[in-house]
Design a protein around this motif. Structure first.
Motif, short mmCIF file in Angstrom:
data_model
loop_
_atom_site.label_atom_id
_atom_site.label_comp_id
_atom_site.label_asym_id
_atom_site.label_seq_id
_atom_site.Cartn_x
_atom_site.Cartn_y
_atom_site.Cartn_z
N ASP A 210 14.16 0.26 8.09
CA ASP A 210 12.90 0.55 8.39
C ASP A 210 11.98 0.58 7.05
OD1 ASP A 210 10.55 1.27 9.76
OD2 ASP A 210 11.28 3.43 10.18
N VAL A 211 10.83 -0.33 7.25
CA VAL A 211 9.95 -0.33 5.91
C VAL A 211 8.49 -0.10 6.72
CG1 VAL A 211 8.87 -1.72 4.27
CG2 VAL A 211 11.24 -2.21 4.92
N LYS A 212 8.26 1.15 6.12
CA LYS A 212 6.75 1.54 6.50
C LYS A 212 5.83 1.11 5.86
CE LYS A 212 8.91 6.12 8.08
NZ LYS A 212 8.65 7.41 8.19
N ALA A 213 4.61 0.71 6.39
CA ALA A 213 3.44 0.08 5.47
C ALA A 213 2.14 0.68 6.27
CB ALA A 213 3.55 -1.45 5.93
N ALA A 214 1.07 0.57 5.48
CA ALA A 214 -0.16 0.83 5.75
C ALA A 214 -0.77 0.00 6.85
CB ALA A 214 -1.26 1.30 4.66
N GLU A 215 -1.38 0.38 7.75
CA GLU A 215 -1.94 -0.70 8.92
C GLU A 215 -3.24 -1.34 8.64
OE1 GLU A 215 -2.18 -0.26 13.77
OE2 GLU A 215 -3.17 1.15 12.57
N ASP A 216 -3.77 -0.87 7.48
CA ASP A 216 -5.25 -1.46 7.22
C ASP A 216 -4.93 -1.99 5.62
OD1 ASP A 216 -5.04 1.05 6.06
OD2 ASP A 216 -7.18 1.45 6.57
N ALA A 217 -3.88 -2.22 5.17
CA ALA A 217 -3.63 -2.51 3.64
C ALA A 217 -4.14 -4.04 3.57
CB ALA A 217 -2.38 -2.54 2.90
N THR A 218 -4.64 -4.52 2.38
CA THR A 218 -5.07 -5.95 1.92
C THR A 218 -3.82 -6.65 1.44
OG1 THR A 218 -6.03 -5.14 -0.14
CG2 THR A 218 -7.57 -5.36 1.82
N GLU A 219 -2.90 -5.95 0.83
CA GLU A 219 -1.63 -6.65 0.40
C GLU A 219 -0.51 -5.68 0.24
OE1 GLU A 219 0.09 -6.02 -2.49
OE2 GLU A 219 -0.94 -4.08 -3.22
N TYR A 220 0.71 -6.35 0.44
CA TYR A 220 1.91 -5.57 0.69
C TYR A 220 3.06 -6.13 -0.29
CZ TYR A 220 -0.56 -4.21 5.13
OH TYR A 220 -1.11 -3.79 6.10
N LEU A 221 2.77 -6.25 -1.51
CA LEU A 221 3.54 -6.73 -2.28
C LEU A 221 5.02 -5.63 -2.38
CD1 LEU A 221 1.59 -8.14 -5.18
CD2 LEU A 221 2.99 -9.34 -3.73
N GLU A 222 4.64 -4.40 -2.45
CA GLU A 222 5.79 -3.61 -2.52
C GLU A 222 6.84 -3.22 -1.37
OE1 GLU A 222 6.45 1.50 -2.89
OE2 GLU A 222 4.47 0.45 -3.72
N GLU A 223 6.03 -3.30 -0.15
CA GLU A 223 6.84 -3.63 0.97
C GLU A 223 7.44 -4.72 1.27
OE1 GLU A 223 3.45 -0.75 1.50
OE2 GLU A 223 3.64 -2.82 0.65
N ALA A 224 6.91 -6.09 0.72
CA ALA A 224 7.59 -7.46 0.84
C ALA A 224 8.75 -7.31 0.02
CB ALA A 224 6.57 -8.23 0.44
N ALA A 225 8.76 -6.73 -1.15
CA ALA A 225 9.94 -6.88 -2.11
C ALA A 225 11.26 -5.90 -1.55
CB ALA A 225 9.26 -6.28 -3.51
N ARG A 226 10.80 -4.94 -0.85
CA ARG A 226 11.67 -3.88 -0.46
C ARG A 226 12.48 -4.72 0.88
NH1 ARG A 226 11.63 1.28 3.05
NH2 ARG A 226 13.77 1.74 3.12
N ALA A 227 11.74 -5.21 1.65
CA ALA A 227 12.02 -5.84 3.09
C ALA A 227 12.84 -6.89 2.57
CB ALA A 227 11.06 -6.33 3.86
N ARG A 228 12.68 -7.79 1.66
CA ARG A 228 13.35 -8.91 1.15
C ARG A 228 14.98 -8.57 0.64
NH1 ARG A 228 11.28 -13.73 -2.70
NH2 ARG A 228 11.80 -12.27 -4.44
N ASP A 229 14.69 -7.28 -0.28
CA ASP A 229 16.00 -7.08 -1.05
C ASP A 229 16.85 -6.43 0.17
OD1 ASP A 229 14.84 -7.83 -3.40
OD2 ASP A 229 14.19 -5.76 -3.84
N GLU A 230 16.41 -5.82 0.97
CA GLU A 230 17.37 -5.01 2.11
C GLU A 230 17.83 -6.04 2.89
OE1 GLU A 230 18.37 -2.12 2.13
OE2 GLU A 230 16.89 -1.14 0.73
#
Length: 426
Positions: A210-230
């Motif tokens: 489960d990777v939580k992210a802000a609904e109105d962010a303009t970029e998601y580099l941190e979340e993308a890296a974690r999702a791919r690593d997992e």
């Protein structure tokens, strides 16, 4: 010819005929002449409905839904209305806020709407309370709020986000060894991992990360890296459900270092990714090539959408808010198909909110031309699972992006009723 009366050409009513006969007998005086009980006026009154959706906000926007509603009204009114009733469509910007949703609902009440049709809002509690107070049914909402599947005045045409997530889990279960789910860090988003994991459990898939992210962010580099690593390199999958911001997430995902995660496959649901986004991001050469997608309806190129496409061409030509491949536009089309069937079934001069909801409750069946299974909202037609008791259409479609186009990954609908019935209560 159907033989139905049209609002442009009213015919003499029983009341008018009785008065004419009474005048002939009594001369100029109408003394003693009454109105026949239950008599028709002979003129079919206009039917007012509302479609609301957010427009111009920082989060999810659905301008195509009210635009499709307006095009539908032009289409049926050009043919004499719906069963002789002129269709009047009110539109309202819900702004993605509770106050905006409530304001739209109150306006529907104030302006005499008999139904709210084909609308989008995450703020179910805010809009359903005013509608319930006035007895106004909510037909064919997009399916992103809990109240759409619990309120006694809601008549959904799809299984909402719940069916999509359960179906996405089913779709990924046999293809992905590990799955990362990127979803909004909201109360509504908290249900999504449970639904996805229930679908994954139907195959060989383990529970998702489960990777939580802000609904109105303009970029998601941190979340993308974690999702791919997992997800890992071997048969790993990343599925993202962030509404309109899903595009921002996959843009960030694409910008991660290429030496890592080459074997990771991406996925989403068609409430977050559709053909317009795939086209804007490069089509066959973009990040979505090969992606798994779960939708409610047949793919946008299916011939069953032909009538809708023709209506858009004839009555909304040049309106760039309407894309026939957009799930919101498609849902609005189906919702108005339901409304039309109900009005025709009632076959009366005046349509009221109570009459519409009674017709739906007592078994009006709607054939959507194969875009969904036949729809009906009797108690026995409802799925009745905790949290989603009013779902009557627990079917989804499995799609995939090939050569830049969303196409069917397997023919027909997939029934996820059993999967949803196994979702644990949280």
């Amino acid at each position: 010819m159907t033989g139905r009366r049209r609002f442009s050409f009213p015919r003499p009513s029983r009341t008018a005929t009785a008065l004419a006969l009474c005048t002939a007998v009594a001369g100029a005086s109408l003394a003693g002449c009454g109105v026949l009980p239950g008599g028709s006026t002979g003129v079919r009154e206009p039917v007012t409905v509302m479609t609301f959706a957010p427009e111009g906000t920082r989060a999810t926007n659905m301008p195509g839904m009210p635009a499709m509603a307006q095009a539908y009204a032009k289409y049926v009114n050009a043919k004499g209305g719906v069963d002789g009733h002129e269709l009047r469509v009110l539109t309202c910007n819900e702004h993605n806020t509770t106050s905006g949703a409530a304001a739209c609902a109150r306006r529907a009440v104030a302006e005499g709407a008999v139904a709210v049709v084909g609308s989008y809002s995450q703020n179910g509690r805010a809009f359903m309370a005013p509608l319930e107070g006035a007895g106004i049914p909510y037909i064919g909402g997009y399916g992103v709020s809990e109240e759409e599947f619990t309120s006694y005045l809601s008549y959904p045409v799809n299984g909402g986000q719940a069916a999509l997530l359960a179906g996405n889990g089913r779709q990924l279960a046999d293809s992905c060894r590990r799955v990362s789910l990127v979803r909004p860090d909201t109360i509504a988003g908290d249900n999504l991992p449970v639904l996805l994991n229930t679908g994954l459990s139907q195959g060989d898939g383990r529970p998702s990360t489960d990777v939580k992210a802000a609904e109105d962010a303009t970029e998601y580099l941190e979340e993308a890296a974690r999702a791919r690593d997992e997800a890992g390199d071997e048969k790993g999958c990343v599925t993202a459900v962030l509404g309109e911001r899903t595009a921002n997430f996959f843009d960030s995902f694409r910008r991660l270092p290429e030496e890592d995660g080459e074997g990771v496959r991406i996925s989403s649901v068609l409430s977050s990714v559709g053909q317009p986004l795939i086209d804007r991001t490069g089509g066959a050469g973009g990040p979505f090539e090969g992606a798994y997608m779960t939708g409610w309806y047949p793919d946008a190129g299916d011939s069953r959408w032909g009538v809708m496409r023709q209506v858009i061409k004839d009555h909304a030509f040049g309106d760039d808010r309407i894309d026939p491949a957009d799930a919101g536009v498609q849902t609005t089309w189906i919702a108005y198909t339901v409304l039309k069937k109900v009005i025709e079934a009632l076959d009366r001069d005046t349509i009221t909110p109570g009459a519409v909801s009674h017709a739906l409750d007592t078994g009006v069946s709607v054939d959507t031309g194969g875009l969904t299974p036949a729809l009906r909202w009797r108690f026995e037609d409802m799925l009745g699972v905790p949290g989603f008791p009013r779902i009557v259409n627990p079917h989804v479609t499995f799609q995939v992006v090939r050569n830049g186009r969303l196409v069917a990954a397997r023919p027909g609908f997939v029934d996820v009723a059993r999967t949803m019935s196994q979702v644990p209560i949280v």
